[in-house]
Design an enzyme around this catalytic site. Structure first.
Site, PDB file in Angstrom:
ATOM      1  N   PHE A   1       0.827  -1.195   0.000  1.00 28.44           N
ATOM      2  CA  PHE A   1       0.000   0.000   0.000  1.00 28.44           C
ATOM      3  C   PHE A   1       0.864   1.249   0.000  1.00 28.44           C
ATOM      4  O   PHE A   1       2.056   1.200   0.325  1.00 28.44           O
ATOM      5  CB  PHE A   1      -0.961  -0.019   1.205  1.00 28.44           C
ATOM      6  CG  PHE A   1      -1.978  -1.112   1.083  1.00 28.44           C
ATOM      7  CD1 PHE A   1      -3.122  -0.927   0.325  1.00 28.44           C
ATOM      8  CD2 PHE A   1      -1.765  -2.345   1.680  1.00 28.44           C
ATOM      9  CE1 PHE A   1      -4.051  -1.948   0.174  1.00 28.44           C
ATOM     10  CE2 PHE A   1      -2.686  -3.371   1.542  1.00 28.44           C
ATOM     11  CZ  PHE A   1      -3.834  -3.173   0.788  1.00 28.44           C
ATOM     12  N   CYS A   2       0.245   2.352  -0.368  1.00 28.53           N
ATOM     13  CA  CYS A   2       0.913   3.642  -0.485  1.00 28.53           C
ATOM     14  C   CYS A   2       1.787   3.901   0.739  1.00 28.53           C
ATOM     15  O   CYS A   2       1.343   3.680   1.852  1.00 28.53           O
ATOM     16  CB  CYS A   2      -0.147   4.731  -0.620  1.00 28.53           C
ATOM     17  SG  CYS A   2       0.518   6.360  -0.932  1.00 28.53           S
ATOM     18  N   PRO A   3       3.023   4.273   0.518  1.00 21.86           N
ATOM     19  CA  PRO A   3       3.644   4.704  -0.737  1.00 21.86           C
ATOM     20  C   PRO A   3       4.491   3.625  -1.400  1.00 21.86           C
ATOM     21  O   PRO A   3       5.228   3.916  -2.351  1.00 21.86           O
ATOM     22  CB  PRO A   3       4.538   5.851  -0.284  1.00 21.86           C
ATOM     23  CG  PRO A   3       5.066   5.378   1.042  1.00 21.86           C
ATOM     24  CD  PRO A   3       3.886   4.636   1.671  1.00 21.86           C
TER      25      PRO A   3
END
Length: 78
Positions: free
Chosen positions: A14-16
């Site tokens: 997941f981000c980033p």
């Protein structure tokens, strides 16, 4: 499009992290080479578009297959 020069699988990240992994992979490639990145983070499409615009790399294609996005990026001049 043909076969990419390199592929990375960022599914489950997941981000980033998909952008971090993309940046690292592109950094190891030469100008003109193509990277394919897979991700299933719902934010990855907006993130990769923004990253490509900011860095100047060419986002060649975006495709979605179920929950997985397939991004193709061509490295531009460093």
């Amino acid at each position: 499009m043909g076969t990419p020069d390199r592929r990375i699988d960022c599914t489950g990240l997941f981000c980033p992290m998909p952008i971090v992994k993309t940046r690292e992979a592109i950094g190891q490639m030469t100008v003109g080479q193509v990277l394919e990145m897979l991700a299933d983070d719902p934010a990855s499409e907006a993130d990769i578009k923004s990253w490509a615009r900011i860095t100047g790399h060419a986002l060649v294609s975006v495709a979605r297959e179920g929950a997985v996005y397939r991004f193709t990026v061509r490295k531009q001049a460093a």
